[in-house]
Design a protein around this motif. Structure first.
Motif, PDB file in Angstrom:
ATOM      1  N   VAL A  56       0.896  -1.018  -0.006  1.00 13.95           N
ATOM      2  CA  VAL A  56       0.167  -0.196   0.163  1.00 13.95           C
ATOM      3  C   VAL A  56       0.810   0.981   0.230  1.00 13.95           C
ATOM      4  O   VAL A  56       1.199   1.851   1.201  1.00 13.95           O
ATOM      5  N   ASP A  81       0.156   4.136  -1.982  1.00 12.14           N
ATOM      6  CA  ASP A  81      -1.325   4.990  -2.341  1.00 12.14           C
ATOM      7  C   ASP A  81      -2.306   5.261  -1.797  1.00 12.14           C
ATOM      8  O   ASP A  81      -2.951   6.402  -2.256  1.00 12.14           O
ATOM      9  N   ASP A 103      -5.181   1.254  -3.544  1.00 15.11           N
ATOM     10  CA  ASP A 103      -4.531   0.338  -4.425  1.00 15.11           C
ATOM     11  C   ASP A 103      -5.649  -1.209  -4.315  1.00 15.11           C
ATOM     12  O   ASP A 103      -5.192  -2.096  -5.396  1.00 15.11           O
ATOM     13  N   LYS A 147      -6.504  -1.404  -7.656  1.00 17.32           N
ATOM     14  CA  LYS A 147      -5.523  -1.992  -8.633  1.00 17.32           C
ATOM     15  C   LYS A 147      -5.774  -3.240  -7.956  1.00 17.32           C
ATOM     16  O   LYS A 147      -5.201  -3.863  -9.413  1.00 17.32           O
TER      17      LYS A 147
END
Ligand code: ADP
Ligand code: MG
Length: 326
Positions: free
Chosen positions: A210, A212, A217, A220
């Motif tokens: 992690v 951001d 995340d 993503k």
């Protein structure tokens, strides 16, 4: 005192490699390294730019630590063992005390994890630090983002949000770089979760670090695995924050805060107990924060949905970024 490039490298970046697999380190045209047979080479690089990735005035030992930590975290998230590091430095003016302190920060973390600085590049320019880390993992055991499956349990390690809280204290001027506040220390000296990453080999279906913020995340990871996630807001780890923040602030810091370098990973339910044992043995706490579902089970607002008391909280998923004011 003007320091030439070669003096600079010789004085600050030529400590004897701590590893016997370094046949040739700093000093030649390139390093010669011996990867272990049968394992995949894992490579990652990250660049830090002053004013963008670290605040002006950040102590040099923190910059040295952070430049390596962010890269080690990427290897942790692959379940890999780091071995070798390259350092590219762009410096406005070589300043000896700055370099000494920077090198201490970098070597301090490198020594802690047994990785060797084996080369790099040094140029004059704005302050930019690029680190590349190389390591290895048996290819079949690498933790990837694309291995998550519907039904997996979602975990996060440690205490996400604490580093972001530290950054806010620094930005507000409430604390300075020398502060002993745990939040500031965590922001300045993140601990890459290498032991946890290795412990999860063969157990986790997917993982990432992690950097951001947890929600983005996780989005993503879901994207890479073509799944969706449901996060239980009541299960978020807020113990390190709740003494000083409202519930809404805690959730904002945990879900949106960056710079923690905790691991986010998913495990099939049958392996959950094993994952928890492995994490404990590695010395890291982990928290079950949700579960994955098939992508088609969610609506179009994003791949991550937040629930409270089993009810969807509108605007708090990964698609609800603009509404997430906390
Ligand atoms: P070249 O001209 O072959 O690129 P350099 O003069 O840039 O060589 O570097 C000389 C040696 O010092 C090389 O082994 C290189 O890897 C190493 N080196 C240069 N800068 C750094 C640095 N900041 N940290 C570690 N090693 C460095
Ligand atoms: Mg060069």
């Amino acid at each position: 005192v003007s320091l030439g490039e070669f003096d600079l490298i010789a004085r600050f970046f030529s400590r004897t490699p701590v590893r016997s697999d370094v046949l040739l380190g700093v000093g030649d045209d390139a390093a010669l390294l011996t990867p272990p047979p049968g394992q995949a080479l894992v490579a990652a690089t990250d660049t830090l730019v002053e004013g963008r990735h670290f605040l002006p005035g950040t102590p040099p030992e923190c910059i040295g630590h952070q430049a390596l930590a962010v890269n080690l975290s990427d290897l942790a998230a692959m379940g890999a063992e780091p071995a070798w590091v390259l350092l590219s430095l762009s410096l406005p003016a070589p300043e000896e005390t700055w370099l000494e302190r920077f090198a201490n920060g970098l070597y301090g973390l490198a020594d802690l994890h047994g990785v060797a600085l084996v080369g790099g590049d040094t140029v004059r320019g704005p302050l930019v630090v690029t680190v590349e880390v190389l390591g290895f993992v048996p290819a079949a055991l690498a933790l990837r983002r694309d291995g998550a499956r519907p039904g997996d349990v979602v975990y996060v390690s440690g205490s996400p949000g604490v580093a972001a809280a530290g950054l806010e204290l620094l930005q507000a001027g409430t604390a300075d770089f020398a502060s002993n506040d745990e939040r500031v220390r965590r922001f300045l000296f993140a601990e890459p979760r290498l032991a946890l990453g290795r412990a999860l080999r063969g157990i986790a279906n997917s993982a990432m670090d992690v950097s951001d913020g947890l929600l983005g995340d996780l989005g993503k990871l879901c994207g890479a695995s073509h799944v969706a996630a449901r996060i239980d807001l009541d299960a978020l780890p807020v113990a390190a924050l709740e003494h000083a923040y409202t519930r809404a602030e805690c959730e904002r810091l945990v879900l949106r805060g960056g710079d923690d370098y905790e691991l986010l990973f998913t495990v099939s339910p049958a392996q959950a107990a094993l994952a928890e044992e492995a994490a404990t043995a590695s010395g890291c706490t982990i928290h079950r924060i949700g579960a994955l579902v098939a992508a088609r089970e969610t609506n179009a607002s994003g791949s991550v949905t937040c629930l409270r008391n089993g009810q969807v909280v509108p605007g708090k998923g990964s698609g609800g970024y603009d509404h997430f004011a906390g």
